[in-house]
Motif scaffolding. Structure first.
Motif, PDB file in Angstrom:
ATOM      1  N   ALA A  83     -21.689 -35.758 -22.573  1.00 58.10           N
ATOM      2  CA  ALA A  83     -21.656 -36.554 -21.344  1.00 58.10           C
ATOM      3  C   ALA A  83     -22.906 -36.285 -20.525  1.00 58.10           C
ATOM      4  N   PRO A  84     -23.485 -37.307 -19.905  1.00 51.46           N
ATOM      5  CA  PRO A  84     -24.732 -37.120 -19.158  1.00 51.46           C
ATOM      6  C   PRO A  84     -24.554 -36.151 -17.994  1.00 51.46           C
ATOM      7  N   LEU A  85     -25.563 -35.311 -17.769  1.00 47.51           N
ATOM      8  CA  LEU A  85     -25.540 -34.353 -16.666  1.00 47.51           C
ATOM      9  C   LEU A  85     -25.764 -35.078 -15.343  1.00 47.51           C
ATOM     10  N   PRO A  86     -25.271 -34.521 -14.251  1.00 45.83           N
ATOM     11  CA  PRO A  86     -25.512 -35.160 -12.955  1.00 45.83           C
ATOM     12  C   PRO A  86     -26.995 -35.122 -12.611  1.00 45.83           C
ATOM     13  N   PRO A  87     -27.472 -36.065 -11.814  1.00 43.13           N
ATOM     14  CA  PRO A  87     -28.904 -36.107 -11.496  1.00 43.13           C
ATOM     15  C   PRO A  87     -29.303 -34.998 -10.534  1.00 43.13           C
ATOM     16  N   PHE A  88     -30.580 -34.624 -10.592  1.00 40.78           N
ATOM     17  CA  PHE A  88     -31.132 -33.661  -9.641  1.00 40.78           C
ATOM     18  C   PHE A  88     -31.185 -34.314  -8.267  1.00 40.78           C
ATOM     19  N   VAL A  89     -30.694 -33.595  -7.251  1.00 41.67           N
ATOM     20  CA  VAL A  89     -30.716 -34.086  -5.871  1.00 41.67           C
ATOM     21  C   VAL A  89     -31.386 -33.022  -5.014  1.00 41.67           C
ATOM     22  N   LEU A  90     -32.481 -33.380  -4.349  1.00 42.98           N
ATOM     23  CA  LEU A  90     -33.243 -32.397  -3.580  1.00 42.98           C
ATOM     24  C   LEU A  90     -32.392 -31.717  -2.510  1.00 42.98           C
ATOM     25  N   SER A  91     -31.591 -32.490  -1.791  1.00 45.49           N
ATOM     26  CA  SER A  91     -30.790 -31.901  -0.721  1.00 45.49           C
ATOM     27  C   SER A  91     -29.790 -30.885  -1.279  1.00 45.49           C
ATOM     28  N   ASP A  92     -29.225 -31.163  -2.465  1.00 50.06           N
ATOM     29  CA  ASP A  92     -28.302 -30.211  -3.084  1.00 50.06           C
ATOM     30  C   ASP A  92     -29.034 -28.941  -3.503  1.00 50.06           C
ATOM     31  N   CYS A  93     -30.238 -29.109  -4.026  1.00 49.64           N
ATOM     32  CA  CYS A  93     -31.027 -27.956  -4.441  1.00 49.64           C
ATOM     33  C   CYS A  93     -31.400 -27.101  -3.224  1.00 49.64           C
ATOM     34  N   LEU A  94     -31.814 -27.747  -2.139  1.00 51.76           N
ATOM     35  CA  LEU A  94     -32.177 -27.015  -0.927  1.00 51.76           C
ATOM     36  C   LEU A  94     -30.976 -26.288  -0.342  1.00 51.76           C
ATOM     37  N   ALA A  95     -29.784 -26.875  -0.500  1.00 45.68           N
ATOM     38  CA  ALA A  95     -28.587 -26.248   0.041  1.00 45.68           C
ATOM     39  C   ALA A  95     -28.303 -24.908  -0.639  1.00 45.68           C
ATOM     40  N   LEU A  96     -28.755 -24.747  -1.890  1.00 44.35           N
ATOM     41  CA  LEU A  96     -28.552 -23.483  -2.597  1.00 44.35           C
ATOM     42  C   LEU A  96     -29.326 -22.343  -1.953  1.00 44.35           C
ATOM     43  N   LEU A  97     -30.405 -22.676  -1.237  1.00 46.07           N
ATOM     44  CA  LEU A  97     -31.284 -21.643  -0.719  1.00 46.07           C
ATOM     45  C   LEU A  97     -30.585 -20.739   0.285  1.00 46.07           C
ATOM     46  N   ASP A  98     -29.605 -21.281   1.009  1.00 50.31           N
ATOM     47  CA  ASP A  98     -28.898 -20.468   1.989  1.00 50.31           C
ATOM     48  C   ASP A  98     -28.004 -19.422   1.319  1.00 50.31           C
ATOM     49  N   ASP A  99     -27.545 -19.714   0.105  1.00 49.75           N
ATOM     50  CA  ASP A  99     -26.648 -18.792  -0.596  1.00 49.75           C
ATOM     51  C   ASP A  99     -27.415 -17.830  -1.499  1.00 49.75           C
ATOM     52  N   ASP A 100     -28.182 -18.390  -2.424  1.00 50.93           N
ATOM     53  CA  ASP A 100     -28.924 -17.547  -3.364  1.00 50.93           C
ATOM     54  C   ASP A 100     -30.114 -18.326  -3.913  1.00 50.93           C
ATOM     55  N   PRO A 101     -31.320 -18.111  -3.370  1.00 53.21           N
ATOM     56  CA  PRO A 101     -32.499 -18.852  -3.834  1.00 53.21           C
ATOM     57  C   PRO A 101     -32.766 -18.691  -5.323  1.00 53.21           C
ATOM     58  N   SER A 102     -32.300 -17.595  -5.910  1.00 60.96           N
ATOM     59  CA  SER A 102     -32.541 -17.375  -7.334  1.00 60.96           C
ATOM     60  C   SER A 102     -31.764 -18.342  -8.214  1.00 60.96           C
ATOM     61  N   ASP A 103     -30.796 -19.063  -7.631  1.00 65.36           N
ATOM     62  CA  ASP A 103     -30.008 -20.026  -8.405  1.00 65.36           C
ATOM     63  C   ASP A 103     -30.730 -21.359  -8.604  1.00 65.36           C
ATOM     64  N   VAL A 104     -31.880 -21.528  -7.985  1.00 59.32           N
ATOM     65  CA  VAL A 104     -32.566 -22.819  -8.043  1.00 59.32           C
ATOM     66  C   VAL A 104     -32.929 -23.195  -9.471  1.00 59.32           C
ATOM     67  N   ASN A 105     -33.468 -22.260 -10.240  1.00 64.30           N
ATOM     68  CA  ASN A 105     -33.854 -22.577 -11.617  1.00 64.30           C
ATOM     69  C   ASN A 105     -32.642 -22.977 -12.451  1.00 64.30           C
ATOM     70  N   ASP A 106     -31.514 -22.317 -12.234  1.00 61.33           N
ATOM     71  CA  ASP A 106     -30.298 -22.692 -12.953  1.00 61.33           C
ATOM     72  C   ASP A 106     -29.867 -24.101 -12.585  1.00 61.33           C
ATOM     73  N   TYR A 107     -29.986 -24.439 -11.303  1.00 60.88           N
ATOM     74  CA  TYR A 107     -29.610 -25.785 -10.863  1.00 60.88           C
ATOM     75  C   TYR A 107     -30.500 -26.823 -11.530  1.00 60.88           C
ATOM     76  N   VAL A 108     -31.788 -26.570 -11.539  1.00 61.57           N
ATOM     77  CA  VAL A 108     -32.733 -27.529 -12.137  1.00 61.57           C
ATOM     78  C   VAL A 108     -32.445 -27.709 -13.615  1.00 61.57           C
ATOM     79  N   SER A 109     -32.217 -26.601 -14.335  1.00 64.03           N
ATOM     80  CA  SER A 109     -32.017 -26.686 -15.777  1.00 64.03           C
ATOM     81  C   SER A 109     -30.705 -27.362 -16.146  1.00 64.03           C
ATOM     82  N   SER A 110     -29.747 -27.408 -15.243  1.00 68.14           N
ATOM     83  CA  SER A 110     -28.444 -27.989 -15.571  1.00 68.14           C
ATOM     84  C   SER A 110     -28.274 -29.412 -15.031  1.00 68.14           C
ATOM     85  N   HIS A 111     -29.356 -30.015 -14.533  1.00 65.96           N
ATOM     86  CA  HIS A 111     -29.281 -31.370 -14.008  1.00 65.96           C
ATOM     87  C   HIS A 111     -30.388 -32.228 -14.615  1.00 65.96           C
ATOM     88  N   THR A 112     -30.115 -33.509 -14.715  1.00 68.59           N
ATOM     89  CA  THR A 112     -31.112 -34.444 -15.199  1.00 68.59           C
ATOM     90  C   THR A 112     -32.279 -34.479 -14.222  1.00 68.59           C
TER      91      THR A 112
END
Length: 293
Positions: free
Chosen positions: A38-67
């Motif tokens: 099944a197609p992965l959800p698209p990359f959304v900048l606002s969703d990626c930026l929202a990760l920064l408040d919790d754990d900036p190190s999760d950004v690469n995981d977010y990018v790799s798991s989204h179209t």
């Protein structure tokens, strides 16, 4: 006889049963494979930026798991801010500056290539340069952003904050005075103007501006820290003590609280002593102008 033949044909292990099993596997197989791919959800900048408040190190995981097709700039933007927040402010600032100056290499007019978005990236670049302790670069980044969106109050405040750290308080006062009645980011405007006035010794006007800032944001620790200095200079040590103690109470682990403790120590040892006349140190730790995107 025919009935017996049909029953025998469906016995386990018979050719007919084997054929039916094969057909069943061919029928269900593609459905299982389709669900797994099944197609992965698209990359959304606002969703990626929202990760920064919790754990900036999760950004690469977010990018790799989204179209991510067609989002090179947005990905670079989010990763650069993550670099700043994880300790590599210089690399993040350089990348953000580069992104602000260049247009997208794919679709012209895409959302991440608009004038407003590039100005937002320039603002983030200025913030990153502050984190790298390079106010001159921050002023340049904010100034470039203002060439893209000349009416941006946030960018003006970022530039003026840099100028204040570069010991240009008169320039800051001239720039912010016309914004006295502008409701956009009013608390930050009055706070920064008060810092500049304090630096020039205009204590009465500084007190007026810092009071206006605190009327809008009563618990802002940067404003309380500065009002304490102003009160002490205006011969109100009790008022200064109250402001600095409130800073420590509100945000005990902050850098502002550390500065407040230092001022309280000086006040306790010599009630007539004045805080340092150079408030650039305090301005340098002022809370960043909020991101508006």
């Amino acid at each position: 006889m025919e009935t017996g033949q049909r029953k025998t044909a469906l016995l386990p292990g018979s050719p007919a049963a084997t054929t039916l099993m094969l057909l069943a596997s061919l029928t269900t197989g593609p459905c299982t494979l389709h669900a797994a791919s099944a197609p992965l959800p698209p990359f959304v900048l606002s969703d990626c930026l929202a990760l920064l408040d919790d754990d900036p190190s999760d950004v690469n995981d977010y990018v790799s798991s989204h179209t991510v097709t067609g989002n090179e700039r947005a990905i670079g933007h989010c990763r650069a801010i993550a670099d700043v927040m994880t300790g590599d402010a210089l690399a993040g600032a350089e990348r953000l500056d580069q992104l602000a100056h260049e247009t997208a290499r794919h679709e012209v007019g895409a959302d991440d290539d608009s004038t407003e978005e590039r100005a937002n990236v320039a603002a983030d670049a200025a913030r990153a340069w502050f984190a790298a302790a390079m106010p001159g670069k921050a002023a340049e980044a904010a100034g470039y952003g203002l060439t893209l969106t000349p009416e941006s109050i946030a960018l003006r405040l970022l530039k003026d904050k840099a100028l204040l750290q570069m010991d240009q308080p008169q320039t800051v006062i001239r720039d912010l005075t016309p914004l006295a009645n502008n409701p956009i980011l009013a608390a930050e405007t009055h706070r920064l103007k008060a810092m500049a006035e304090l630096q020039t010794g205009a204590l009465t006007q500084a007190k007026t501006d810092i009071e206006q800032s605190l009327t809008l944001e009563p618990d802002d620790t940067t404003s309380l820290l500065e009002r304490g200095i102003i009160r002490q200079r205006l011969n109100d040590p009790e008022g200064a003590r109250a402001d600095w103690e409130k800073v420590v109470s509100l945000e005990p682990d902050s850098h502002e609280a550390d500065l407040a403790r230092q001022d309280l120590t000086v006040l306790a040892s010599d009630p007539d002593a004045l805080p340092p006349s150079d408030v650039t140190v305090h301005a340098a730790v002022a809370s960043p102008v909020p991101r508006t995107h």
